[in-house]
Scaffold this motif. Sequence first.
Motif, PDB file in Angstrom:
ATOM      1  N   LEU A  52       0.847  -1.202   0.000  1.00  0.00           N
ATOM      2  CA  LEU A  52       0.000   0.000   0.000  1.00  0.00           C
ATOM      3  C   LEU A  52       0.877   1.245   0.000  1.00  0.00           C
ATOM      4  N   CYS A  56      -5.476   3.193   4.251  1.00  0.00           N
ATOM      5  CA  CYS A  56      -6.853   2.785   3.968  1.00  0.00           C
ATOM      6  C   CYS A  56      -7.778   3.443   4.985  1.00  0.00           C
ATOM      7  N   HIS A 121      -5.204  -0.757  -5.062  1.00  0.00           N
ATOM      8  CA  HIS A 121      -5.173  -0.181  -3.717  1.00  0.00           C
ATOM      9  C   HIS A 121      -6.457  -0.494  -2.961  1.00  0.00           C
ATOM     10  N   ARG A 122      -7.581  -0.371  -3.640  1.00  0.00           N
ATOM     11  CA  ARG A 122      -8.881  -0.644  -3.002  1.00  0.00           C
ATOM     12  C   ARG A 122      -9.004  -2.123  -2.635  1.00  0.00           C
ATOM     13  N   CYS A 125      -6.912  -2.721   0.411  1.00  0.00           N
ATOM     14  CA  CYS A 125      -7.591  -2.185   1.599  1.00  0.00           C
ATOM     15  C   CYS A 125      -8.724  -3.103   2.044  1.00  0.00           C
TER      16      CYS A 125
END
Length: 145
Positions: A52, A56, A121-122, A125
């Motif tokens: 990451l 998040c 990234h999502r 998270c």
Amino acid sequence: MHLLGTSVVAFILLPLTFSCESTQRKEQISLDYQHVISKHLEDTKISIEKQLNKSCKEKTFTRPVMDSATQYIHNESCKRIPKDLDKDLADKLMRLVRAINASLGCQCSTQQGEPSKVPLHRKLCRHKNGLLKIQKAYEQYNSAA
């Protein structure tokens, strides 16, 4: 008429494919968490955090009903693993899922997800938050009388 009957049967049996009636004793599940699963969880969280590049949003944890804590852990651990994850991270997630399944005496229906347009990234998270939920559910399960 035949299609309707098939749909009804599938609708009735579908929850059974996603359910997990743990066949293990509570003591064994707690020991598995302490000695194996907690280490896998921590190792996987560290791997996600390394990938990451920004933080998040923290999600709130809704406490599962105690009778369904193992079901909650099973459902959370059986969420699909995206295909576009780093191989090392995907392997760690698979090892974690296998350890949880072995501890609970349950199996997931499938483990690989389809590539999607959701940013990596999502996805990372989501998995990080999922790991935190699993950890908290285990802690709740272990602290119950």
